[in-house]
Design a protein around this motif. Structure first.
Motif, PDB file in Angstrom:
ATOM      1  N   ARG A 158      33.692  43.916  40.581  1.00 34.27           N
ATOM      2  CA  ARG A 158      35.346  43.737  40.992  1.00 34.27           C
ATOM      3  C   ARG A 158      35.279  42.198  41.046  1.00 34.27           C
ATOM      4  O   ARG A 158      36.224  41.594  40.607  1.00 34.27           O
ATOM      5  N   TYR A 159      34.462  41.663  41.964  1.00 32.46           N
ATOM      6  CA  TYR A 159      34.692  39.787  42.128  1.00 32.46           C
ATOM      7  C   TYR A 159      34.500  39.202  40.632  1.00 32.46           C
ATOM      8  O   TYR A 159      35.369  38.330  40.100  1.00 32.46           O
ATOM      9  N   ALA A 160      33.740  39.699  39.658  1.00 33.93           N
ATOM     10  CA  ALA A 160      33.284  39.085  38.436  1.00 33.93           C
ATOM     11  C   ALA A 160      34.650  39.295  37.416  1.00 33.93           C
ATOM     12  O   ALA A 160      35.008  38.447  36.880  1.00 33.93           O
ATOM     13  N   TRP A 161      35.150  40.561  37.458  1.00 36.37           N
ATOM     14  CA  TRP A 161      36.171  41.020  36.809  1.00 36.37           C
ATOM     15  C   TRP A 161      37.604  40.088  37.018  1.00 36.37           C
ATOM     16  O   TRP A 161      38.422  40.374  36.190  1.00 36.37           O
ATOM     17  N   ILE A 162      37.328  39.737  38.334  1.00 36.65           N
ATOM     18  CA  ILE A 162      39.039  38.881  38.510  1.00 36.65           C
ATOM     19  C   ILE A 162      39.349  37.841  37.530  1.00 36.65           C
ATOM     20  O   ILE A 162      40.478  37.751  37.174  1.00 36.65           O
ATOM     21  N   GLN A 175      38.846  34.164  46.082  1.00 35.60           N
ATOM     22  CA  GLN A 175      38.686  35.324  45.552  1.00 35.60           C
ATOM     23  C   GLN A 175      38.632  36.799  46.481  1.00 35.60           C
ATOM     24  O   GLN A 175      39.385  37.766  46.025  1.00 35.60           O
ATOM     25  N   VAL A 176      38.100  36.512  47.677  1.00 33.69           N
ATOM     26  CA  VAL A 176      38.411  37.408  48.600  1.00 33.69           C
ATOM     27  C   VAL A 176      39.604  37.898  48.795  1.00 33.69           C
ATOM     28  O   VAL A 176      40.058  38.967  49.249  1.00 33.69           O
ATOM     29  N   PHE A 177      40.839  36.853  48.897  1.00 38.13           N
ATOM     30  CA  PHE A 177      41.875  37.120  49.353  1.00 38.13           C
ATOM     31  C   PHE A 177      42.581  38.037  48.139  1.00 38.13           C
ATOM     32  O   PHE A 177      43.363  38.803  48.121  1.00 38.13           O
ATOM     33  N   GLN A 178      42.138  37.506  46.732  1.00 40.35           N
ATOM     34  CA  GLN A 178      42.683  38.386  45.460  1.00 40.35           C
ATOM     35  C   GLN A 178      42.043  39.738  45.608  1.00 40.35           C
ATOM     36  O   GLN A 178      42.846  40.874  45.555  1.00 40.35           O
ATOM     37  N   LEU A 179      41.042  40.179  46.077  1.00 41.80           N
ATOM     38  CA  LEU A 179      40.488  41.490  46.324  1.00 41.80           C
ATOM     39  C   LEU A 179      41.162  42.347  47.201  1.00 41.80           C
ATOM     40  O   LEU A 179      41.465  43.449  47.345  1.00 41.80           O
TER      41      LEU A 179
END
Length: 927
Positions: free
Chosen positions: A257-261, A334-338
């Motif tokens: 999921r992190y990679a696909w951001i 990216q943690v905020f995005q997830l």
């Protein structure tokens, strides 16, 4: 996409990199001294120097690169010999790299220019090679087609920094290859050569990788990494959209999921590769519909693995993966995005700096934090590039050689390596501090064992009660009983282990936090009710576990207001609001609120259920923000009422527009329809749970207008008051319309005027004193206001009016009944709120024909003051009545925050003085 240059300082501006204004040769020599790769390249291929001189003053564009390839590549023959293509691609790469080193080192080009140029190089070379190789394979096997005979192309998905348009100057490129659907090629003209689409695209993918990755006499274009594809090295090189979707559903892991951001379809303008399909497949995998605070644990674990690997390989000085490095800044963004990207589409973006800026805008990160992280990111990325220019190596390790360190410091604009290293460490320390603030494990704490013993029941009842008492709780027995009732219940026992662990942690923290509030027992008991209500929802428990400051605000809220506790329990999604850095620091900006609401509604794209829930969720969120600020004492009661009234105006206005567009029979794009607010809405005295008293007017000559606007009013009521999964917005009361419940739901302006002038009761004119235009057609609203003033300014028989008002007041009191002895009903009893309101209404109706400014809808306090200025009442009595009314409203507001339906209070000396002041003014006005 490029970063806005204003967001990223130019290298020379930010860090004193020397900007050479001398001749081209001098600048070139400076760049060559700091890049051995560039120096060796120009020695071997001096013709590149002439090419550089043509482009020295500007960034390279996609057209510049494409034109070079078109001129350098004549044909790619059908024998599979791709040498000419490979040579052209590498020659372009050499020129671009030389140009970047020159622009960056010698001229201090911005980070934005460097990463965008590198990304453009990757896009141009990848897609140029892809198109040539696809055409070559299509000659041999025919074009691949889908089930309906439509052309099929391979989608090239750029991952990582390639996807985010953030490539560094010696970067790998991470690809994933996806084709639309299974099928086979059309074959050659002679009828032969048919192969499966999978086979065709596998061959195409292999040749594309070789064209870029293979080392030749001219080097390579990019190192290609395919390990991010489904199942990594063990998975097929290419996959169909269906296979990708199935993989996400059945096997997709948290780190993916992190990679696909940052995933981006590089050939997104090519409809034959169906880029929208790939995007729609990936989005629900990456971004959850709910607030996904569980993502923090997953990313914390991933970072721990990276840190362990860095330590094992003795790579602490790795500026990308080491402490305080580039990766930690990316993780913060990216943690905020997830967590939030599923609910906030503005976070579904790729570039790190843009994400940080959005987090600043939304209040998730403080402006000073974003500035510090942005400065650190720019510094680290520029340093990364200086390291890579030396030998065109994919390195992030600081050099050991003194000569290289000196070159690095000079190219970064520092007088010495020590000065550079000090600044580097300052940035890394800042990044580490912010990373720790986001990713620190809140369960790593000491001193909680006694509280845990109470919660888990391992302490005896006597010991637990004594400990609760020592902590500061006044009713420890009641609290212990509540804890045991929760932890012994079947609901708790049947929770998934992860939820129970999170609930245990949150409850223990709550016990420690509640004693710091103004009402410890209430805070803990209500807080436990809230935790029990959300115990089945792991995302909310994860939020409270990860963010103790949010739990602290929950304790403050529920301790101060039982209404707030119930509101939060009904709408736990509002927990996210407690993390907004600006919650207690900034005033409400309703212009921004309108923009956010309009954007969210436009994204719903006509989906009625989603639109109704958006209205509710955004209304609840704003209401909740105001409640938190109110309880913190940031606004006066009058200001809170103004805010709540404006919020209602906005919601009603947006709902009119939505409902009107959904009516099947509408004869105009904009309805000639207005909502008129009465009572607390009209007087701008709304409370948190207030109903909306409204009347619907229209002014339209269409023969079906009455039916059309009645239907609009009905649907407006439904949209606002219906219960959905997100609750309701407002209860709507339309009984104040002409003829009450037996009257038309929507009435024409002329009909309303005729009723008010010929048939209305005095009490209806009293109500009109507090009426105002709320939403809809502004021109119609202005006409209503003029009509309202005209009616209120008519001369009246004051003695008859006085008797009518007195009789209506007595009728209301008789219907309600007096409070018991020694107790005062703030609203209903003589000397209370209704008496003040009736005094003001009488003064307006009796004297507005002489003083039209009394019809201004200013609220009772201001109108009492204005009446005194006109000599209608004694100024001293006016001041005393104003003070009484202001105190009554404060006390009433406090009662409602704690769910007291009737504001009845014991009469104190201060309260009696206010009652006496209102009664004296009432006696002077009514006799």
């Amino acid at each position: 996409m490029t970063y806005p240059l204003s967001a990223i300082p130019a290298a020379g501006q930010a860090h004193n990199t020397p900007v050479i204004h001398a001749a081209f040769d001098e600048r070139l020599a400076f760049a060559r001294r700091h890049s051995r790769y560039m120096d060796q390249l120009l020695l071997a291929k001096p013709d590149i120097i002439d090419w550089l001189s043509q482009y020295e003053q500007k960034p390279l564009t996609q057209d510049d690169m494409t034109s070079f390839l078109a001129a350098a590549t004549n044909t790619v023959n059908d024998t599979g010999n791709d040498e000419q293509l490979r040579q052209s691609l590498r020659q372009l790469r050499q020129r671009v790299m030389a140009h970047l080193a020159f622009r960056d080192i010698a001229d201090g080009a911005s980070l934005a220019e460097i990463v965008e140029t590198m990304t453009t190089l990757a896009d141009v070379t990848t897609l140029f090679a892809l198109n040539h190789l696809h055409a070559d394979l299509a000659v041999r096997y025919g074009s691949p087609v889908g089930s309906q005979g439509q052309a099929q192309h391979l989608a090239i998905i750029g991952m990582g920094k390639l996807g985010g348009r953030e490539l560094n100057v010696s970067s790998d490129v991470d690809y994933i290859f996806v084709y639309p659907e299974e099928g086979e090629t059309q074959g050659r003209a002679d009828g032969g050569g048919k192969i499966d689409n999978y086979d065709f695209f596998t061959r195409l993918g292999k040749r594309l990788i070789a064209s870029l990755n293979d080392l030749t006499a001219d080097g390579q274009v990019f190192r290609v990494d395919m390990r991010l594809r489904p199942n990594g090295d063990s998975g097929p090189l290419v996959c169909s959209s269906d296979m990708l979707e199935n993989y996400f559903i059945t096997q997709g892991r948290e780190w993916e999921r992190y990679a696909w951001i940052k995933a981006r379809v590089m050939n997104e303008t090519d409809a034959a590769c169906e880029p929208a399909m790939t995007t729609s497949v990936a989005r629900p995998f990456v971004y959850r519909k709910y607030l996904d605070f569980g993502a923090i644990n997953a990313m914390r674990a991933l970072h721990a693995q990276i840190r362990q690997e860095v330590t094992r390989k003795d790579r602490i000085e790795h500026i990308k993966l080491g402490p305080g490095g580039i990766r930690e800044i990316e993780f913060i963004a990216q943690v905020f995005q997830l967590i939030r990207g599923g609910r906030d589409s503005t976070l579904q973006i790729r570039p790190t700096l843009l994400v940080l800026d959005r987090l600043r805008h939304s209040g998730q990160l403080a402006p000073s934090d974003v500035t510090a992280l942005t400065d650190a990111y720019v510094f680290l990325r520029r340093l990364e590039h200086r390291l890579q220019y030396l030998d065109d190596a994919q390195t992030h390790m600081l050099p050991d050689a003194a000569s290289d360190r000196a070159l690095l410091a000079e190219s970064m604009g520092f007088p010495s390596w020590d000065a550079l290293y000090r600044t580097l460490n300052e940035h890394r320390d800042i990044v580490s501090k912010h990373f720790q603030a986001v990713f620190a494990d809140p369960n790593d704490r000491d001193g909680s064992q006694p509280i845990q013993a109470i919660w888990l029941g391992t302490a005896g009842n006597d010991a637990a009660t004594a400990l609760l008492s020592s902590l500061g709780y006044l009713a420890p027995g009641e609290i212990l009983e509540r804890i045991q009732r929760l932890t012994h219940a079947g609901r708790y026992q049947q929770l998934p282990a992860s939820n129970r662990e999170r609930l245990d942690a949150a409850a223990c923290s709550l016990m420690a936090l509640a004693v710091k509030t103004s009402a410890p027992d209430a805070a803990l008991l209500r807080g436990l009710d809230f935790l029990e209500s959300i115990s089945g929802r792991g995302a909310y428990l994860a939020l409270l576990q990860q963010y103790p400051q949010a739990l602290g605000r929950v304790a403050d809220l529920v301790g101060a207001s039982s209404w707030g506790a119930q509101f939060l329990t009904r709408h736990p999604l509002l927990l996210d609001e407690l993390l907004d850095q600006r919650l207690l620091d900034t005033a409400t900006d309703f212009d921004i609120y309108r923009e956010d609401l309009d954007r969210a509604l436009s994204e719903a794209d006509g989906d009625t259920e989603v639109e109704m829930n958006i209205l509710r969720e955004m209304h609840h969120a704003q209401l909740f923000r105001l409640l938190i600020q109110d309880l913190a004492g940031l606004h006066s009661l009058e200001r809170i009422s103004d805010f709540l009234s404006e919020l209602a105006d906005i919601i009603v206005d947006r709902t009119i527009k939505l409902v009107w567009q959904k009516l099947n029979k509408r004869h105009t794009e904009t309805p000639h329809f207005a909502v008129i607010g009465y009572g607390k809405l009209g007087g701008k005295e709304l409370g948190y749970g207030s109903d909306l008293d409204v009347v619907y007017l229209y002014d339209d000559a269409d023969p079906d207008a009455a039916q059309t606007y009645m239907r609009l009013g009905q649907r407006l009521n439904t949209w606002l008051s219906s219960q959905t999964s997100s609750g309701i917005v407002y209860e709507i009361d339309t009984r104040l319309r002409p003829n009450g419940e037996s009257g038309m739901l929507a009435i024409s302006l002329d009909g309303f005027r005729d009723y008010e002038e010929k048939s209305a009761w005095v009490w209806e004119h009293q109500a009109l004193t507090r009426a105002r235009f709320v939403a809809g057609d502004k021109t119609l609203g202005e006409r209503f206001e003029q009509m309202r003033r005209d009616i209120l300014c008519k001369p009246r028989d004051n003695e008859g009016l006085r008797q009518e008002v007195i009789a209506m007041r007595q009728k209301m009191f008789d219907a309600h009944g007096a409070a018991e002895a020694g107790v005062f009903d703030l609203k209903q009893d003589p000397g209370g709120i209704i008496d003040v309101e009736f005094i003001v209404q009488f003064l307006i109706l009796a004297h507005a024909h002489r003083y039209p400014d009394l019809t201004d809808n200013l609220g009772n306090i201001a109108l009492l003051r204005r009446s005194a200025e006109h000599g209608l009442i004694d100024p001293a009595l006016s001041d005393a009545a104003q003070a009484a009314y202001r105190e009554y409203r404060r006390l009433q507001h406090a009662n409602r925050l704690n769910d007291e339906p009737k504001a009845r209070l014991l009469i104190t000396a201060d309260l009696q003085s206010h009652i006496d002041a209102v009664l004296l003014l009432k006696q002077r006005v009514f006799g």
